[in-house]
Design a protein around this motif. Sequence first.
Motif, PDB file in Angstrom:
ATOM      1  N   LEU A  51       0.836  -1.188   0.000  1.00 25.65           N
ATOM      2  CA  LEU A  51       0.000   0.000   0.000  1.00 25.65           C
ATOM      3  C   LEU A  51       0.878   1.248   0.000  1.00 25.65           C
ATOM      4  CD1 LEU A  51      -2.753   1.423   0.266  1.00 25.65           C
ATOM      5  CD2 LEU A  51      -2.513   1.168   2.770  1.00 25.65           C
ATOM      6  N   THR A  52       0.600   2.141  -0.930  1.00 30.16           N
ATOM      7  CA  THR A  52       1.378   3.369  -1.067  1.00 30.16           C
ATOM      8  C   THR A  52       0.432   4.560  -1.107  1.00 30.16           C
ATOM      9  OG1 THR A  52       3.070   2.187  -2.322  1.00 30.16           O
ATOM     10  CG2 THR A  52       3.102   4.586  -2.448  1.00 30.16           C
ATOM     11  N   LEU A  53       0.709   5.565  -0.315  1.00 30.09           N
ATOM     12  CA  LEU A  53      -0.091   6.776  -0.263  1.00 30.09           C
ATOM     13  C   LEU A  53       0.801   7.970  -0.552  1.00 30.09           C
ATOM     14  CD1 LEU A  53      -1.884   5.919   3.101  1.00 30.09           C
ATOM     15  CD2 LEU A  53      -2.771   5.493   0.804  1.00 30.09           C
ATOM     16  N   ASP A  54       0.212   9.036  -1.040  1.00 32.45           N
ATOM     17  CA  ASP A  54       1.010  10.239  -1.309  1.00 32.45           C
ATOM     18  C   ASP A  54       0.314  11.465  -0.748  1.00 32.45           C
ATOM     19  OD1 ASP A  54      -0.133  11.817  -4.061  1.00 32.45           O
ATOM     20  OD2 ASP A  54      -0.810   9.756  -3.789  1.00 32.45           O
ATOM     21  N   PHE A  55       1.117  12.454  -0.439  1.00 33.42           N
ATOM     22  CA  PHE A  55       0.577  13.707   0.088  1.00 33.42           C
ATOM     23  C   PHE A  55       1.571  14.823  -0.184  1.00 33.42           C
ATOM     24  CE2 PHE A  55       2.953  11.728   3.513  1.00 33.42           C
ATOM     25  CZ  PHE A  55       3.712  12.764   4.038  1.00 33.42           C
ATOM     26  N   GLU A  56       1.078  16.070  -0.083  1.00 34.25           N
ATOM     27  CA  GLU A  56       1.927  17.244  -0.232  1.00 34.25           C
ATOM     28  C   GLU A  56       2.032  17.957   1.109  1.00 34.25           C
ATOM     29  OE1 GLU A  56       0.754  19.796  -3.382  1.00 34.25           O
ATOM     30  OE2 GLU A  56       0.921  18.250  -4.926  1.00 34.25           O
ATOM     31  N   LEU A  57       3.233  18.488   1.364  1.00 33.03           N
ATOM     32  CA  LEU A  57       3.452  19.154   2.638  1.00 33.03           C
ATOM     33  C   LEU A  57       4.515  20.229   2.483  1.00 33.03           C
ATOM     34  CD1 LEU A  57       2.891  19.200   5.718  1.00 33.03           C
ATOM     35  CD2 LEU A  57       4.818  17.623   5.977  1.00 33.03           C
ATOM     36  N   LEU A  60       0.970  18.994   8.921  1.00 33.27           N
ATOM     37  CA  LEU A  60       0.938  17.558   8.647  1.00 33.27           C
ATOM     38  C   LEU A  60      -0.459  16.975   8.827  1.00 33.27           C
ATOM     39  CD1 LEU A  60       2.484  14.979   7.951  1.00 33.27           C
ATOM     40  CD2 LEU A  60       2.984  14.685  10.387  1.00 33.27           C
ATOM     41  N   ASP A  61      -1.163  17.403   9.862  1.00 28.26           N
ATOM     42  CA  ASP A  61      -2.516  16.879  10.089  1.00 28.26           C
ATOM     43  C   ASP A  61      -3.400  17.083   8.869  1.00 28.26           C
ATOM     44  OD1 ASP A  61      -1.747  16.134  12.586  1.00 28.26           O
ATOM     45  OD2 ASP A  61      -2.648  17.853  13.613  1.00 28.26           O
ATOM     46  N   ILE A  86      10.167  13.845  12.193  1.00 23.61           N
ATOM     47  CA  ILE A  86      11.065  13.829  11.028  1.00 23.61           C
ATOM     48  C   ILE A  86      11.037  15.172  10.319  1.00 23.61           C
ATOM     49  CG2 ILE A  86      11.424  12.826   8.732  1.00 23.61           C
ATOM     50  CD1 ILE A  86      10.390  10.164   9.880  1.00 23.61           C
ATOM     51  N   PHE A  87       9.839  15.690  10.061  1.00 26.21           N
ATOM     52  CA  PHE A  87       9.725  16.962   9.349  1.00 26.21           C
ATOM     53  C   PHE A  87      10.212  18.131  10.208  1.00 26.21           C
ATOM     54  CE2 PHE A  87       6.628  14.431   6.909  1.00 26.21           C
ATOM     55  CZ  PHE A  87       7.093  14.686   5.632  1.00 26.21           C
ATOM     56  N   GLU A  88       9.937  18.072  11.505  1.00 28.16           N
ATOM     57  CA  GLU A  88      10.391  19.149  12.377  1.00 28.16           C
ATOM     58  C   GLU A  88      11.916  19.184  12.449  1.00 28.16           C
ATOM     59  OE1 GLU A  88       6.608  19.397  15.494  1.00 28.16           O
ATOM     60  OE2 GLU A  88       8.373  18.170  15.976  1.00 28.16           O
TER      61      GLU A  88
END
Length: 764
Positions: free
Chosen positions: A443-449, A455-456, A508-510
């Motif tokens: 399962l692979t999902l994608d998002f933009e940030l 993130l929420d 990770i992003f922080e």
Amino acid sequence: MFEGRLRSLEDVVNDDGPPSQKSSPYIHAFIEILQSRGHVVSVVLPHQQRSWIGKAHFVGELIKPTYFRPGSVHQDDGETFDRPSSSNLGEDEWVLVNSTPATCAQLGLFHFFQDRGPVDLVVSGPNYGRNSTALLSLSSGTIGGAMEAALFRKKAIALSFAFDSPHHKPDLIAGACRQAVNIIEHLYQNWAPDADLYNVNVPLVAGVEDRKILFTHSLQNYWSPTASLFEEVEATDGDLSPEIQEMVIRQSGEIGGKASPPKTTHKHRHFKFALRFSDVSESVENGSEGNDGWAIKQGFTSVTPLKTNFMHVPSTQLGELKLSQSSSMDSMPEHQAMFHALINYEDPYVQPLILRALESHVPPISYTLISSMSSVPMPTSPVLQITSYETIDFTHLLTYPSTSVANAYVIRKALIRKHYLAHTISAWSSKTPTGCLKDHAKLTLDFELDYAEFLDEALIEAYELQESFGRNEALPPAEREWWILKPGMSDRGQGIRLFSTESELKTIFEDWEESELDSDDEPLVLAMTKEETHASALGTSTDAVITSQLRHFVVQQYIHPPLLIPSYQNRKFHLRSYVLAIGALRVYIYKDLLALFAPLPYTDPSQPGPFNPQVHLTNTCLQTQPSKIVRLFSSLPSTAPNLAQEWKSSAFTQIATATGELFLAAARTQSTHFQPLPNAFEVFGVDWLLDATGHAWLLEVNAFPDFAQSGEEGKEVVRGLWEGVLGLVVGEFFKGGGNGKAGVGQEAEKWGMKEVLSVDLGRR
């Protein structure tokens, strides 16, 4: 001397100089016959007669070229200029140098005409008169020019025309030239492995094309010990030009005249070369059959394989030489059309492998290497491009679909971009629930940030990920479902991290945001782990991610536990399969897979401590010594923990089946983002991971895979791959192939290529 390629590039030299009815009457007619057969011919000649000079160079002399534009055949009306032509009209221009045939060979190979590509064959000649037996061969500038090329491991042929009359009729010269070119084409395609060069003597007689051609040995003969080869002349006598001297020597000797006996008075005098052809003819008369002198005397063409020490090759080829039908370009099958090939892969690891593969599948007389598309004679001329994606002339490819072929599709994002690939698999699985592809893709999902604080919002539609977070919160790390984060537009392992909860992902992003390095000159770059910093210092790779690549991310279920092999220190590995897509659309997978290992033993992702890419990532670009972590999949142990003995064949079958369905999925559901062209092909590197049960999972698809990362261990695989690629591509596009071509499956298997998909997408 002339150099060139048989429908290839040929370099021609001689020792008689530019066209002259007195001492170089054959060169122009010979060049015209070669060019009429489709050969690309480059000509570098001595600027004057240089016979009897052997394989000499003028040490200490400054070599100065002039530029010769030939006129009419059999007319001494060519023009010589001090500077090369600046015209773009494609007029024929030869190079003349004030040096020897051997020097001409050097300059033709390494200095002039370099834009035409590598020289396939050097021809030295046709010489004015025979070059047979040891007495003539050892002093021959014609043989010397060919031998110079042979010393650089170039195929080389010394060519001479033996005559019995000083009257050189155009029809006799034309017949000898045709015979010579037929022999040259045959020898090039049937080169004896122990022959460094060939010495060919063609008699200038009527009907020579109908006479025998014999493999011969060189007659060992000697001068008479009682007389000199130099004639004394009065010191007051005027000197003859080299051209006149050669004409007098050849005509008196070849026709049977004898030189005057030398004078013996001791006085001031000059000396003039006065060859005794009688010694040569007498040794031929007294010699046995089968030598080069004897063959010429019978009116046969003599072909003598030589080594670069002037010795003939020991009797590996004897008897009559029968020209094969394919020797003559006039008799080549119509479907084996001549084409031009632009091969510039910009990778020193794979470039020579591609050239070698092309030569092994296509007679060099069938194609011409070029250095740029501007060298294609006409827009509609058949042309093959194998270059980097950025340098492919896609305009030409799309404008001339029936004659132009290139090694990449214009659009294939549906496969090679991580988030597009996820959409391809998702769309296909929804439409084809009974297909196998969904069983080989996590399962692979994608998002933009843009920023961690959002993130929420970015994960609002990532329902499966949110559910996983909910389950994991109540579990200890060792029992959680783990995920892998990948920047959507990065490669080479950049920015990859593992996480199991939303808080871990946000951290990770922080951390990235806090560690951004801001400068006026450099793009913002995210911080590296300690291991990544070490890899960067070694100059191998970094995991730093340019901020502009970080808008788009994919997250994927992490494959844990992977298959581990104790004899490889339980290091994680992935499999690299090479896949060839041709036209619209056939897909093949190469039989040999590569196994690429991480440098450190695998540990459970739940183990405390920072993420270590050298444990969890198998990208060779992260390694300092690729040769130590790349292995042939077939060389791995026949047994693996808890798996059946046929685990490797099972893995290959899974990968082959899923590969075919993957390309079909892209073609059927993502036609906007995957557009196979009927006149293109492409090689992809498709990566897979085996879990502990031996099940194969798709990781990613790479366009223009970095073959050099395969190291020496995988070099034979890359060589075999390109043998198969070129075998199928040339058969498809330049020998009348097509989706329905009979026997293509058998040909593919012969080259180690397994067909996994054959579908007609209706694109013409």
